[in-house]
Motif scaffolding. Sequence first.
Motif, PDB file in Angstrom:
ATOM      1  N   SER A 311       9.240 -19.615   4.774  1.00  0.00           N
ATOM      2  CA  SER A 311       9.454 -20.414   5.977  1.00  0.00           C
ATOM      3  C   SER A 311      10.625 -19.860   6.775  1.00  0.00           C
ATOM      4  O   SER A 311      11.708 -19.595   6.229  1.00  0.00           O
ATOM      5  CB  SER A 311       9.729 -21.866   5.582  1.00  0.00           C
ATOM      6  OG  SER A 311      10.247 -22.604   6.666  1.00  0.00           O
ATOM      7  N   ALA A 312      10.408 -19.673   8.081  1.00  0.00           N
ATOM      8  CA  ALA A 312      11.455 -19.125   8.934  1.00  0.00           C
ATOM      9  C   ALA A 312      12.650 -20.069   9.005  1.00  0.00           C
ATOM     10  O   ALA A 312      13.809 -19.627   8.993  1.00  0.00           O
ATOM     11  CB  ALA A 312      10.904 -18.862  10.338  1.00  0.00           C
ATOM     12  N   ASP A 313      12.382 -21.377   9.092  1.00  0.00           N
ATOM     13  CA  ASP A 313      13.475 -22.352   9.163  1.00  0.00           C
ATOM     14  C   ASP A 313      14.303 -22.332   7.870  1.00  0.00           C
ATOM     15  O   ASP A 313      15.542 -22.367   7.912  1.00  0.00           O
ATOM     16  CB  ASP A 313      12.924 -23.750   9.402  1.00  0.00           C
ATOM     17  CG  ASP A 313      12.424 -23.954  10.816  1.00  0.00           C
ATOM     18  OD1 ASP A 313      12.738 -23.091  11.673  1.00  0.00           O
ATOM     19  OD2 ASP A 313      11.723 -24.942  11.074  1.00  0.00           O
ATOM     20  N   ALA A 314      13.611 -22.290   6.725  1.00  0.00           N
ATOM     21  CA  ALA A 314      14.335 -22.275   5.458  1.00  0.00           C
ATOM     22  C   ALA A 314      15.173 -21.007   5.327  1.00  0.00           C
ATOM     23  O   ALA A 314      16.329 -21.060   4.883  1.00  0.00           O
ATOM     24  CB  ALA A 314      13.349 -22.389   4.298  1.00  0.00           C
ATOM     25  N   GLN A 315      14.624 -19.870   5.702  1.00  0.00           N
ATOM     26  CA  GLN A 315      15.374 -18.623   5.613  1.00  0.00           C
ATOM     27  C   GLN A 315      16.581 -18.641   6.541  1.00  0.00           C
ATOM     28  O   GLN A 315      17.664 -18.164   6.193  1.00  0.00           O
ATOM     29  CB  GLN A 315      14.462 -17.440   5.956  1.00  0.00           C
ATOM     30  CG  GLN A 315      13.334 -17.230   4.963  1.00  0.00           C
ATOM     31  CD  GLN A 315      13.845 -17.030   3.548  1.00  0.00           C
ATOM     32  OE1 GLN A 315      14.820 -16.311   3.320  1.00  0.00           O
ATOM     33  NE2 GLN A 315      13.191 -17.681   2.585  1.00  0.00           N
ATOM     34  N   ALA A 316      16.401 -19.234   7.749  1.00  0.00           N
ATOM     35  CA  ALA A 316      17.512 -19.318   8.695  1.00  0.00           C
ATOM     36  C   ALA A 316      18.614 -20.227   8.153  1.00  0.00           C
ATOM     37  O   ALA A 316      19.810 -19.928   8.276  1.00  0.00           O
ATOM     38  CB  ALA A 316      17.011 -19.840  10.041  1.00  0.00           C
ATOM     39  N   ALA A 317      18.227 -21.337   7.513  1.00  0.00           N
ATOM     40  CA  ALA A 317      19.213 -22.264   6.973  1.00  0.00           C
ATOM     41  C   ALA A 317      19.982 -21.638   5.812  1.00  0.00           C
ATOM     42  O   ALA A 317      21.203 -21.800   5.699  1.00  0.00           O
ATOM     43  CB  ALA A 317      18.524 -23.552   6.517  1.00  0.00           C
ATOM     44  N   LEU A 318      19.309 -20.877   4.967  1.00  0.00           N
ATOM     45  CA  LEU A 318      19.966 -20.270   3.809  1.00  0.00           C
ATOM     46  C   LEU A 318      20.863 -19.104   4.192  1.00  0.00           C
ATOM     47  O   LEU A 318      21.852 -18.819   3.514  1.00  0.00           O
ATOM     48  CB  LEU A 318      18.912 -19.804   2.804  1.00  0.00           C
ATOM     49  CG  LEU A 318      18.160 -20.920   2.069  1.00  0.00           C
ATOM     50  CD1 LEU A 318      16.960 -20.360   1.313  1.00  0.00           C
ATOM     51  CD2 LEU A 318      19.087 -21.655   1.104  1.00  0.00           C
ATOM     52  N   SER A 319      20.524 -18.422   5.284  1.00  0.00           N
ATOM     53  CA  SER A 319      21.312 -17.243   5.681  1.00  0.00           C
ATOM     54  C   SER A 319      22.480 -17.602   6.598  1.00  0.00           C
ATOM     55  O   SER A 319      23.333 -16.746   6.871  1.00  0.00           O
ATOM     56  CB  SER A 319      20.408 -16.227   6.389  1.00  0.00           C
ATOM     57  OG  SER A 319      19.827 -16.804   7.554  1.00  0.00           O
ATOM     58  N   ARG A 320      22.535 -18.842   7.083  1.00  0.00           N
ATOM     59  CA  ARG A 320      23.588 -19.247   8.011  1.00  0.00           C
ATOM     60  C   ARG A 320      24.924 -19.319   7.288  1.00  0.00           C
ATOM     61  O   ARG A 320      25.032 -19.887   6.201  1.00  0.00           O
ATOM     62  CB  ARG A 320      23.252 -20.605   8.623  1.00  0.00           C
ATOM     63  CG  ARG A 320      24.136 -21.024   9.793  1.00  0.00           C
ATOM     64  CD  ARG A 320      23.816 -20.207  11.038  1.00  0.00           C
ATOM     65  NE  ARG A 320      22.442 -20.355  11.449  1.00  0.00           N
ATOM     66  CZ  ARG A 320      21.983 -21.342  12.210  1.00  0.00           C
ATOM     67  NH1 ARG A 320      22.819 -22.280  12.631  1.00  0.00           N
ATOM     68  NH2 ARG A 320      20.714 -21.380  12.559  1.00  0.00           N
ATOM     69  N   GLN A 321      25.941 -18.757   7.906  1.00  0.00           N
ATOM     70  CA  GLN A 321      27.282 -18.780   7.326  1.00  0.00           C
ATOM     71  C   GLN A 321      27.913 -20.166   7.522  1.00  0.00           C
ATOM     72  O   GLN A 321      27.579 -20.887   8.464  1.00  0.00           O
ATOM     73  CB  GLN A 321      28.166 -17.710   7.980  1.00  0.00           C
ATOM     74  CG  GLN A 321      27.670 -16.286   7.764  1.00  0.00           C
ATOM     75  CD  GLN A 321      27.707 -15.893   6.306  1.00  0.00           C
ATOM     76  OE1 GLN A 321      28.673 -16.199   5.601  1.00  0.00           O
ATOM     77  NE2 GLN A 321      26.659 -15.233   5.839  1.00  0.00           N
ATOM     78  N   GLY A 322      28.832 -20.496   6.648  1.00  0.00           N
ATOM     79  CA  GLY A 322      29.514 -21.777   6.768  1.00  0.00           C
ATOM     80  C   GLY A 322      30.289 -22.096   5.503  1.00  0.00           C
ATOM     81  O   GLY A 322      30.104 -21.471   4.459  1.00  0.00           O
ATOM     82  N   ARG A 323      31.167 -23.063   5.622  1.00  0.00           N
ATOM     83  CA  ARG A 323      32.015 -23.430   4.498  1.00  0.00           C
ATOM     84  C   ARG A 323      31.393 -24.601   3.742  1.00  0.00           C
ATOM     85  O   ARG A 323      30.951 -25.578   4.346  1.00  0.00           O
ATOM     86  CB  ARG A 323      33.409 -23.823   5.004  1.00  0.00           C
ATOM     87  CG  ARG A 323      34.422 -24.105   3.878  1.00  0.00           C
ATOM     88  CD  ARG A 323      35.746 -24.552   4.481  1.00  0.00           C
ATOM     89  NE  ARG A 323      36.325 -23.511   5.316  1.00  0.00           N
ATOM     90  CZ  ARG A 323      37.064 -22.513   4.851  1.00  0.00           C
ATOM     91  NH1 ARG A 323      37.307 -22.430   3.560  1.00  0.00           N
ATOM     92  NH2 ARG A 323      37.570 -21.615   5.682  1.00  0.00           N
ATOM     93  N   TYR A 324      31.374 -24.482   2.405  1.00  0.00           N
ATOM     94  CA  TYR A 324      30.866 -25.559   1.571  1.00  0.00           C
ATOM     95  C   TYR A 324      31.919 -26.650   1.414  1.00  0.00           C
ATOM     96  O   TYR A 324      33.122 -26.377   1.419  1.00  0.00           O
ATOM     97  CB  TYR A 324      30.491 -25.038   0.177  1.00  0.00           C
ATOM     98  CG  TYR A 324      29.162 -24.315   0.116  1.00  0.00           C
ATOM     99  CD1 TYR A 324      27.978 -25.028   0.059  1.00  0.00           C
ATOM    100  CD2 TYR A 324      29.102 -22.921   0.099  1.00  0.00           C
ATOM    101  CE1 TYR A 324      26.756 -24.381  -0.018  1.00  0.00           C
ATOM    102  CE2 TYR A 324      27.890 -22.259   0.028  1.00  0.00           C
ATOM    103  CZ  TYR A 324      26.716 -22.997  -0.031  1.00  0.00           C
ATOM    104  OH  TYR A 324      25.512 -22.352  -0.097  1.00  0.00           O
ATOM    105  N   GLN A 325      31.442 -27.880   1.272  1.00  0.00           N
ATOM    106  CA  GLN A 325      32.305 -29.033   1.006  1.00  0.00           C
ATOM    107  C   GLN A 325      32.004 -29.542  -0.404  1.00  0.00           C
ATOM    108  O   GLN A 325      30.848 -29.793  -0.752  1.00  0.00           O
ATOM    109  CB  GLN A 325      32.026 -30.144   2.025  1.00  0.00           C
ATOM    110  CG  GLN A 325      32.718 -31.462   1.702  1.00  0.00           C
ATOM    111  CD  GLN A 325      32.205 -32.603   2.563  1.00  0.00           C
ATOM    112  OE1 GLN A 325      31.367 -32.396   3.452  1.00  0.00           O
ATOM    113  NE2 GLN A 325      32.681 -33.804   2.294  1.00  0.00           N
TER     114      GLN A 325
END
Length: 561
Positions: A311-325
């Motif tokens: 899924s393109a959306d799932a791949q985009a969400a997993l590859s997005r950079q960001g800080r974990y809480q």
Amino acid sequence: MYLRRTQRRRTDGSAVGYLQLAHNRRVDGVTRAEVLVNLGREDELDVDGLRRLAASITRFIDGDAAALGPSAAGEFEVCGSRAVGGAWLLDALWKQLGVDRALRAVLGARRFSTDVERVIFALVANRALDPCSKLAAAEWASQDAHIPGLEVMDEDQAYRAMDLLVEADAQAKLQEAVFFATADLLNLEVDLLFFDTTSTYFEREAPDPAGENGTPAFRAYGHSKDHRPDLPQVVIGLAVTREGIPVRVWVWPGNTNDMSVIGEVKDDLRGWRLGRVVTVVDRGFSSDENLRYLTRAGGHWIAGERMRDGSADAQAALSRQGRYQTVRDNLRVKEVRVGDGDAAKRFIVCHNPAEAERDKTTREDTITRLQAELDRIDAARAKTTSAKASDAHRRAECALRDHPSLGRYLRQTPSGRLRIDRAKINAEARLDGKYLLSTSDPDLSAEDVALGYKNLLEAERGFRDLKTTLELRPVFHRLEHRIRAHVLICWLALLLIRISERQTNTTWRRIALELQRLHLVTLQGPDGSVEQTTPLTDAQRSILNALAIPAPPRITALQPA
């Protein structure tokens, strides 16, 4: 007041005893015995008359066994003993939830030779305490357990009650009434509902034939979650609250697909007017069509997403950079939005460091095992001199390539040989300890979404208890309405044991073990019979107090001869 014995010596030196009914009075500061009745000489006494008097006094004071006094000891014989504690607790909860009233309301004014509500309760209690077939359950309720309000039952009464139960719950009216009574009793929060499905199989060689009007077979082959695709099955759906209280149960034909039931579940629960509800579903239900359906009438959802389906959306969400809480010791979350405007989709990436370490270790062990097998095949092929042996090695490679867990780490070279695919290993490593969620609710925090999804385990626990504690299987029925009744009985039993566990903070196994030690003992004597419960232990009293259930009376029945 007491029985007084006096003695007088006659002129010949012999002693004669006399019995009197007396009590003590205080006269001028001195206690004196005052005779109320002279009963006569001890050797000429009417013993049967005294027994009748004792029985009469006992009945008047509501059967307090202490009134019999030591003189009654040894005059009674134990002629029966049945477990009463578990059924007593379940019956009290049954009435608190109003299941008895709901059943009588939906059954209407029809008259039956047997109390149908009591027979249904006996089947539910049997499922919770000692699950067995309906024939054995009838014997259990008649011989081994004391069911309040039901002395005996037989197999025919059990089957008739099951038929009436399905008829009464044709539109889930019984389940609705029971659930709202439960919500009021426990002050449940119904903002999150968790839904999942399972299957249960039947020990038979072939599925049911299709109906004459083209209706699908009920017991049919399908995707078995018990890993028995060779046997026909039915599919069971279960909705539970965040506290693990079962809300409603569904039963579908065995070839029903998970994706096809969400609309029916949503419509059925919408009719209950539950207010604002967020439905939590697993990856098997998270198609775009299903998720759109869940948002109808203001509803929202939390759904698990497949991370490896391309899924393109799932791949985009997993590859997005960001800080974990960090929200728990072993849970970190990161919120990601994919898309713009109204088409934007909200994802929550969850990461469990401990699970990531386990995934890494498991994968390394798998790669080591896989490489050793490839080396063995290559070495054996190098020594091969016959075409037959070469075919055997080729079949070994094909089996390895098609293996469900090992094959994903392999690639095939142009020459047909298998090699470890390092690119796939690196891709899997990026997913270690992660799972992906999506939600339509803009107000829930990332932490609430992640923790809410983890509570989906309560639905899985419900299925586990249905199949183990309540022994849903084997199902000894072949008719569709009897199978539905069997599942509904198991659902009612699950509801009662969940409430017991929640109120006592104790497992049902421990609750049932303690309370089944409370017995109703039948004592038979020359003057009649008495049914008396054994004394409560501290553990039994603690369980009943936690559920605000009074202890059973010490004397439940007294029948003079």
